[in-house]
Design an enzyme around this catalytic site. Structure first.
Site, PDB file in Angstrom:
ATOM      1  N   VAL A 110       0.860  -1.172   0.000  1.00  9.61           N
ATOM      2  CA  VAL A 110       0.000   0.000   0.000  1.00  9.61           C
ATOM      3  C   VAL A 110       0.902   1.230   0.000  1.00  9.61           C
ATOM      4  CG1 VAL A 110      -1.833   1.256   1.187  1.00  9.61           C
ATOM      5  CG2 VAL A 110      -1.757  -1.253   1.299  1.00  9.61           C
ATOM      6  N   CYS A 111       0.691   2.114  -0.962  1.00  9.64           N
ATOM      7  CA  CYS A 111       1.396   3.388  -1.006  1.00  9.64           C
ATOM      8  C   CYS A 111       2.916   3.179  -0.963  1.00  9.64           C
ATOM      9  CB  CYS A 111       0.901   4.275   0.133  1.00  9.64           C
ATOM     10  SG  CYS A 111       1.381   6.011   0.025  1.00  9.64           S
ATOM     11  N   ALA A 112       3.597   3.773   0.011  1.00  9.47           N
ATOM     12  CA  ALA A 112       5.052   3.697   0.095  1.00  9.47           C
ATOM     13  C   ALA A 112       5.561   2.329   0.527  1.00  9.47           C
ATOM     14  CB  ALA A 112       5.577   4.765   1.053  1.00  9.47           C
TER      15      ALA A 112
END
Length: 328
Positions: A110-112
Site C-alpha cells: 500500500v502506497c510507500a
C-alpha cells in the site's frame, strides 16, 4: 483465485511509523467482506511482536512477531510510512518480508510500502505503482523496477502494488472481488460508502459508480482503453476493434455484462473526467469539453445534466468549498 478457504490468512506487516490508514483501510474492507460471506483472518505482525506507534500517533496492537509466523499466508500486505527510507533500510524487516512473500499466495503493498518490497528485491523486473508524489523516487532508487505513477493499483504476477494511502481500500476491494466475486465486492463498497472502481489514475478523484464490474477480458480491454483516453474519438466500430470483436458482439457484451451501451459507457467516463477537471482546474468549460472528448460545452452540459443532475458550471461552484460556511 476462488473463494477464500476457512482460516485463509491476510498478514499485515507492522513497524513503527507505519501509515495508519494503510493498515486500517484494508482491515475494514476485509472485516466487512467477512460480514458478506468471506472467511478472511487478519493477522497483525511486528518485528518483535510488540505494539507499534503509527504515523498518526495511534498505537496498533500486534498479534505475533514476524519471525514466529510459520503457517501459510494467503496474502501478505506491506503498508507504507511517511519515512519510507527507514523501512527500506531495515534489513531484518526486509528479510522477514522476503521469507513470508516466498510462501504467500500473493503479496501486496500500500502506497510507500512499495519501497520495502523493492528494497527486498521483490519488484525487480515488474511493473508497479506507488503514491504519485513518490513515483520518481521509487524509480530513481530502484532502476530495475518499472514504475507507473498513474494507476490506482497494478497486478504483476503474484505482486500487487497500490497508489497513495486510500488506494489500499481500492486494492483490497479488488482482492475481495477476485476471491468472492463482484457482487460481494460491490456490497462491501456500498457498506463502506466508497467506490467500487475508479475510472482512471491517481489524478482523478471521481469514480465509476454506476458501471458494473466485469471479468470479461474483451470488455475489460475496451473499458480500460476508454478510461485511459476518454478524449479520443470513438465510434462503435472503433471500440469493437479495440476488443477484437464485431460491433454487434461488443454491443451485446455491453448489454449483457454492464446493462448499458458502448455510447452510454463512453458518456459516463467522459463525465467523470470532466468532473475531475472541474474540481481541480480553472479551464473554461469550452476547454474542459474538448479535453474530455465532448467537443462542445453544449454537448457536455446536456450529458452532464443527464448523469450528474447539475450543470458543469454549478458542479464546479460546489467543489470550490466544502460548504461549511453555510452551516451554523
Amino acid at each position: 483465485m476462488g473463494a477464500p478457504k476457512r482460516g485463509d490468512t491476510v498478514l499485515f506487516v507492522l513497524y513503527d511509523g507505519v501509515r495508519l490508514l494503510d493498515v486500517t483501510g484494508p482491515l475494514e474492507v476485509l472485516a466487512v467482506a467477512n460480514e458478506h460471506g468471506g472467511a478472511y483472518r487478519s493477522v497483525l505482525a511486528s518485528p518483535d511482536g510488540r505494539d507499534v506507534v503509527s504515523s498518526a500517533g495511534a498505537r496498533l496492537g500486534a498479534d505475533v512477531a514476524l519471525p514466529d509466523v510459520t503457517g501459510p499466508v494467503g496474502t501478505l500486505v506491506v503498508p507504507g510510512a511517511p519515512d519510507w527510507q527507514a523501512a527500506a533500510a531495515d534489513r531484518a524487516l526486509l528479510d522477514q518480508i522476503c521469507r513470508l512473500a516466498a510462501g504467500a499466495r500473493r503479496t501486496a503493498s500500500v502506497c510507500a510500502g512499495a519501497f520495502a518490497l523493492a528494497a527486498a528485491g521483490l519488484l525487480d523486473g515488474r511493473r508497479v505503482t506507488t503514491h504519485w508524489d513518490l513515483a520518481d523516487q521509487l524509480a530513481a532508487h530502484f532502476p530495475a523496477v518499472t514504475v507507473d505513477p498513474d494507476p490506482i493499483f497494478i497486478t504483476d504476477g503474484r505482486i500487487i502494488t497500490s497508489a497513495g494511502i486510500t488506494a489500499g481500500i481500492d486494492l483490497t476491494l479488488a482482492l475481495v472481488e477476485a476471491d468472492l466475486g463482484p457482487e460481494i465486492a460491490r456490497a462491501v463498497a456500498r457498506h463502506l460508502v466508497v467506490f467500487m472502481q475508479r475510472p482512471g489514475g491517481q489524478s482523478q478523484f471521481s469514480v465509476r459508480t454506476s458501471v458494473e464490474s466485469t471479468r470479461n477480458a474483451v470488455l475489460r480491454r475496451v473499458l480500460d482503453a476508454v478510461v485511459d483516453d476518454p478524449a479520443r474519438s470513438y465510434d462503435l466500430a472503433g471500440m469493437a476493434a479495440l476488443g477484437g470483436v464485431s460491433p454487434r458482439h461488443l454491443a451485446r457484451l455491453f448489454r449483457a455484462e454492464l446493462g448499458t451501451t458502448p455510447g452510454g459507457y463512453l458518456d459516463r467516463i467522459r463525465v467523470e473526467a470532466a468532473r475531475d477537471l472541474l474540481e481541480r482546474g480553472d479551464d473554461t468549460l469550452d476547454v474542459v469539453a474538448r479535453r474530455v472528448g465532448f467537443g462542445s460545452p453544449e454537448t457536455m452540459r446536456r450529458v452532464f445534466l443527464r448523469h450528474v443532475g447539475v450543470s458543469p458550471g454549478a458542479y464546479r461552484s460546489r467543489f470550490r468549498t466544502t460548504g461549511i460556511s453555510g452551516h451554523h
